[in-house]
Design a protein around this motif. Structure first.
Motif, short mmCIF file in Angstrom:
data_model
loop_
_atom_site.label_atom_id
_atom_site.label_comp_id
_atom_site.label_asym_id
_atom_site.label_seq_id
_atom_site.Cartn_x
_atom_site.Cartn_y
_atom_site.Cartn_z
N ALA A 39 5.57 6.67 -0.68
CA ALA A 39 6.51 6.92 -1.77
C ALA A 39 6.11 6.13 -3.01
CB ALA A 39 7.92 6.56 -1.34
N ASN A 43 6.30 1.94 -1.87
CA ASN A 43 7.32 1.93 -0.83
C ASN A 43 6.80 2.77 0.34
OD1 ASN A 43 9.60 0.41 -1.97
ND2 ASN A 43 9.52 2.00 -3.55
N ASP A 64 15.01 7.96 7.53
CA ASP A 64 14.80 8.01 6.08
C ASP A 64 16.04 8.66 5.48
OD1 ASP A 64 14.14 8.62 3.46
OD2 ASP A 64 12.19 9.48 3.94
N GLU A 65 16.80 7.89 4.71
CA GLU A 65 18.06 8.40 4.16
C GLU A 65 17.86 9.53 3.16
OE1 GLU A 65 19.24 5.25 0.73
OE2 GLU A 65 19.08 4.42 2.75
N ASN A 66 16.66 9.67 2.59
CA ASN A 66 16.40 10.77 1.64
C ASN A 66 16.12 12.09 2.35
OD1 ASN A 66 16.79 9.09 -0.50
ND2 ASN A 66 14.68 9.05 -1.17
N SER A 67 15.36 12.03 3.45
CA SER A 67 14.96 13.26 4.14
C SER A 67 15.76 13.52 5.41
CB SER A 67 13.47 13.21 4.49
OG SER A 67 13.25 12.23 5.50
N TYR A 111 13.10 2.45 -6.45
CA TYR A 111 13.57 2.39 -5.07
C TYR A 111 13.23 3.65 -4.29
CZ TYR A 111 16.71 2.37 -1.07
OH TYR A 111 17.21 2.42 0.21
N TYR A 112 12.75 3.45 -3.08
CA TYR A 112 12.69 4.49 -2.07
C TYR A 112 12.99 3.77 -0.76
CZ TYR A 112 11.55 8.68 0.47
OH TYR A 112 11.65 9.79 1.26
N PRO A 113 13.80 4.34 0.11
CA PRO A 113 14.18 3.64 1.34
C PRO A 113 12.97 3.33 2.23
CG PRO A 113 14.96 5.91 1.40
CD PRO A 113 14.41 5.67 0.04
#
Length: 130
Positions: A39, A43, A64-67, A111-113
């Motif tokens: 990311a 990240n 991964d909270e985004n995907s 930021y990326y988790p």
């Protein structure tokens, strides 16, 4: 006598070559990893693909909270300054944990988790050797 020596050396040769068919174990402290997420702003999330490793180094299950994708045995890259840019998401590589390198480079703060555990590593050019 010559036949006996020939038989002996044939046995030694064949028994030694049988070992190469088995899956070789990596040297202690050397691991096979996979760059799971590459990311922005370094990240990066890496999973350990090796069977034997210290589980305290990784998060056993992380989402991964985004995907919404679930990853196993992962950590956040700690050695952002020395990680090879040539590696892409999905690439498999070998590494050693590296607590000696000083990481003094500029990294953006976007930021990326990433997993809550961080590990600095030294990426090898090829498979681990004994």
């Amino acid at each position: 006598m010559m036949k006996l020596l020939l038989l002996f050396f044939s046995f030694v040769f064949l028994s030694g070559s049988n070992k190469s068919c088995k899956q070789q174990q990596l040297p202690v402290g050397c691991y096979k990893g996979k760059l799971e997420i590459k990311a922005l702003c370094m990240n990066y999330t890496i999973s350990i693909q090796s069977k034997n490793f210290d589980t305290a180094m990784v998060v056993s299950n992380w989402t991964d909270e985004n995907s919404g994708k679930i990853y196993k045995n992962v950590f956040e890259l700690g050695s952002k300054c020395t990680f090879p840019d040539s590696l892409k998401a999905g690439d498999v590589f070998y590494f050693y944990p590296d607590t000696t390198s000083a990481q003094q480079c500029m990294i953006c703060m976007a930021y990326y988790p990433t997993p809550p555990k961080k590990l600095s590593i030294k990426v090898l050019n090829g498979p681990c050797t004994k």
